[in-house]
Write an enzyme that holds these catalytic residues in place. Sequence first.
Site, PDB file in Angstrom:
ATOM      1  N   ARG A 237       0.793  -1.269  -0.020  1.00 18.49           N
ATOM      2  CA  ARG A 237       0.016   0.037   0.116  1.00 18.49           C
ATOM      3  C   ARG A 237       0.924   1.101  -0.127  1.00 18.49           C
ATOM      4  NH1 ARG A 237      -3.759  -1.209   5.031  1.00 18.49           N
ATOM      5  NH2 ARG A 237      -2.047  -2.807   5.327  1.00 18.49           N
TER       6      ARG A 237
ATOM      7  N   LYS B 226       8.742  -0.988   2.817  1.00 19.18           N
ATOM      8  CA  LYS B 226       8.172  -0.237   3.517  1.00 19.18           C
ATOM      9  C   LYS B 226       8.904   0.297   4.727  1.00 19.18           C
ATOM     10  CE  LYS B 226       4.565  -1.677   6.256  1.00 19.18           C
ATOM     11  NZ  LYS B 226       3.344  -2.204   6.584  1.00 19.18           N
TER      12      LYS B 226
ATOM     13  N   GLN C 237      13.428 -14.128   6.006  1.00 22.22           N
ATOM     14  CA  GLN C 237      12.136 -14.752   5.562  1.00 22.22           C
ATOM     15  C   GLN C 237      12.092 -14.489   4.098  1.00 22.22           C
ATOM     16  OE1 GLN C 237       8.493 -12.733   6.581  1.00 22.22           O
ATOM     17  NE2 GLN C 237       7.330 -14.631   6.756  1.00 22.22           N
TER      18      GLN C 237
ATOM     19  N   THR D  35       2.951 -13.493   9.598  1.00 23.35           N
ATOM     20  CA  THR D  35       3.545 -12.783  10.797  1.00 23.35           C
ATOM     21  C   THR D  35       4.073 -14.142  11.615  1.00 23.35           C
ATOM     22  OG1 THR D  35       1.541 -12.504  11.936  1.00 23.35           O
ATOM     23  CG2 THR D  35       2.829 -10.433  11.033  1.00 23.35           C
TER      24      THR D  35
HETATM   25  C1  UD1 Z   1      -0.861  -7.330  11.983  1.00 23.93           C
HETATM   26  C2  UD1 Z   1      -1.753  -7.891  12.862  1.00 23.93           C
HETATM   27  C3  UD1 Z   1      -3.175  -7.467  13.380  1.00 23.93           C
HETATM   28  C4  UD1 Z   1      -2.626  -6.248  13.787  1.00 23.93           C
HETATM   29  C5  UD1 Z   1      -1.950  -5.403  13.100  1.00 23.93           C
HETATM   30  C6  UD1 Z   1      -1.224  -4.078  13.781  1.00 23.93           C
HETATM   31  C7  UD1 Z   1      -1.126 -10.314  12.161  1.00 23.93           C
HETATM   32  C8  UD1 Z   1      -1.867 -11.500  11.269  1.00 23.93           C
HETATM   33  N1  UD1 Z   1      -2.002  -9.361  12.040  1.00 23.93           N
HETATM   34  O1  UD1 Z   1      -1.558  -6.995  10.800  1.00 23.93           O
HETATM   35  O2  UD1 Z   1      -3.706  -8.250  14.416  1.00 23.93           O
HETATM   36  O3  UD1 Z   1      -3.888  -5.319  14.249  1.00 23.93           O
HETATM   37  O4  UD1 Z   1      -0.793  -6.038  12.492  1.00 23.93           O
HETATM   38  O5  UD1 Z   1      -0.519  -3.104  12.999  1.00 23.93           O
HETATM   39  O6  UD1 Z   1      -0.324 -10.618  12.540  1.00 23.93           O
HETATM   40  N2  UD1 Z   1       5.545  -9.071   8.153  1.00 23.93           N
HETATM   41  C9  UD1 Z   1       6.603 -10.084   8.220  1.00 23.93           C
HETATM   42  N3  UD1 Z   1       6.670 -11.238   7.398  1.00 23.93           N
HETATM   43  C10 UD1 Z   1       5.287 -11.513   6.842  1.00 23.93           C
HETATM   44  C11 UD1 Z   1       4.186 -10.647   7.166  1.00 23.93           C
HETATM   45  C12 UD1 Z   1       4.216  -9.681   7.735  1.00 23.93           C
HETATM   46  O7  UD1 Z   1       7.956  -9.618   8.471  1.00 23.93           O
HETATM   47  O8  UD1 Z   1       5.109 -12.634   6.216  1.00 23.93           O
HETATM   48  C13 UD1 Z   1       5.927  -8.042   9.121  1.00 23.93           C
HETATM   49  C14 UD1 Z   1       5.591  -6.837   8.160  1.00 23.93           C
HETATM   50  O9  UD1 Z   1       6.682  -6.194   7.572  1.00 23.93           O
HETATM   51  C15 UD1 Z   1       5.125  -5.791   9.617  1.00 23.93           C
HETATM   52  C16 UD1 Z   1       4.576  -6.711  10.416  1.00 23.93           C
HETATM   53  O10 UD1 Z   1       4.884  -7.994  10.143  1.00 23.93           O
HETATM   54  O11 UD1 Z   1       6.002  -4.869   9.875  1.00 23.93           O
HETATM   55  C17 UD1 Z   1       2.981  -6.720  10.367  1.00 23.93           C
HETATM   56  O12 UD1 Z   1       2.476  -7.234   8.986  1.00 23.93           O
HETATM   57  P1  UD1 Z   1       1.438  -6.613   8.348  1.00 23.93           P
HETATM   58  O13 UD1 Z   1       1.197  -7.380   7.122  1.00 23.93           O
HETATM   59  O14 UD1 Z   1       1.585  -5.175   8.264  1.00 23.93           O
HETATM   60  O15 UD1 Z   1       0.264  -7.102   9.295  1.00 23.93           O
HETATM   61  P2  UD1 Z   1      -1.300  -6.283   9.320  1.00 23.93           P
HETATM   62  O16 UD1 Z   1      -2.263  -6.798   8.412  1.00 23.93           O
HETATM   63  O17 UD1 Z   1      -1.184  -4.854   9.672  1.00 23.93           O
HETATM   64 CA    CA Z   2       0.622  -3.292   9.648  1.00 23.02          CA
END
Ligand code: UD1
Ligand code: CA
Length: 466
Positions: free
Chosen positions: A21, A28, A77, A83
Amino acid sequence: MTRKVPMGAAALILAAGEGTRMKSSLPKVAHRILGIPLVRYVVDAAHDAGCDRVVVVTGHGAEVVEELLGDETCVRQERQLGTGHAVMCADAALKGVSGSLVILSGDSPLLRASTIARLVEARETSRAAAVVLTTTLDDPTGYGRIVRDGAGALSAIVEHKDLGPSQLGITEVNTGTYCFDAEVLFEHLDRLGNANAQGEYYLTDMIALFRAEGLLVADIATDDPLETLGVNTRVQLAEAAKVLQRRINREHMLAGVTMTDPDLVWIAPTVSLGRDIVLEPMTMLAGATVIGDHCIIGPDSRITDSTVGVRVVVDSSVVLGSVIGDDASVGPRAYLRPGTVLEPRARAGTSVEIKNSVVGEGSKVPHLSYIGDATIGKGVNVGAGTITCNYDGARKHRTVIGDGAFIGSDTMLVAPVTVGEGAITGAGSAIAKDVPAGALGIERCEQRNVDGWAARKKAGRGTDDQ
Ligand code: UD1
Ligand code: CA
């Protein structure tokens, strides 16, 4: 004094996501606020809280992010499967960690070290397998929701896309900040599935999983919902920057700095300021900048990686990598580039550019000059329009000007060249040879006056007898 976590806590920062986004070619977490990448804020908060082991999960744009992180420990990763999967990737790097493991999102730059410490304390007092930091938002769209049982205890986190109709109204959200019992977490990680709306391994599923096992989970709320703002879009990037700006400016104002309009002053967290400083509008202070007491900076000034003494005035100027002594003055519209040293009471005035040069105590470069690779002694006056011709097209050369010298206006100092102590150069001279101490160096065609020329021109008569 920042509250510290009890000894031995580790932190894992998730920063592998792409951040679609943001609509950016940059990952990001590499986007910056006040010159500092988002992920750096989170890493610094973990260190400041006293976490003695910090690991960052990188993935999307890993090279870029790891470069920004310097000496920090990073794990890759390769594919971003959620996450929960990101935590699995850190298994080896966190081997041997027991006790509290803080998990943070690399895209939440506003989280305070004191909040991390509070979270760890909450887990260690409750002995819970996990403590979740929650907050309540007017618009919880996109966030995972906090689901509670009949007794009000946290029972699950449900992602926005997986919400049932009865859960849509929940405004209490998961901030993405947790403290786990490290051993319990890693023992249960392989139980995570990806049967959900996004087909991802959600770390958030751990909560329901722990509850089903009869393990204790707990939550604490932030007293400041702004603190947990996640940056997912450039709109949120600007919002986070605004929050940080206000937080930093407030601290400086409370510590004795006047800001005419704090909304128009941007100070990086790396900057340190003395007291009784006045910061006028449109002032930006960045990098490793230190400013002493009683300075007036701005309006319209930018100072980066510089050390500024006391009672210095900087007006409408750019100062980069420079050292400015006490009682010196800069501007308006001066440009001090890296390696500039203004000794006490020196002056770099209107439309003056200086780089890699020392301007000695009390010396003045008041108007329209370029000074590069020069050493100027004490009490020197450099006339308007003076230029050091320091570059011959291939190499840079030095200009040396002795104490008390007087450089006439519009002097070209063709380096390498030395003007001795107390010497004078004639206005308009191109000085390519050294001028001995006390001498006059002058290089100028002799002036000829042609009597009556002006009147003859006006009358349209011949002017060719010039
Ligand atoms: C996540 C939470 C959500 C919370 C929100 C708060 C989960 C499933 N959801 O959602 O409950 O309300 O954060 O901001 O955890 N990342 C990785 N590897 C991945 C996916 C994500 O390192 O495979 C990192 C991203 O870079 C980011 C963080 O994890 O820094 C959160 O990921 P993001 O995709 O932003 O999660 P949200 O959908 O915001
Ligand atoms: Ca987020």
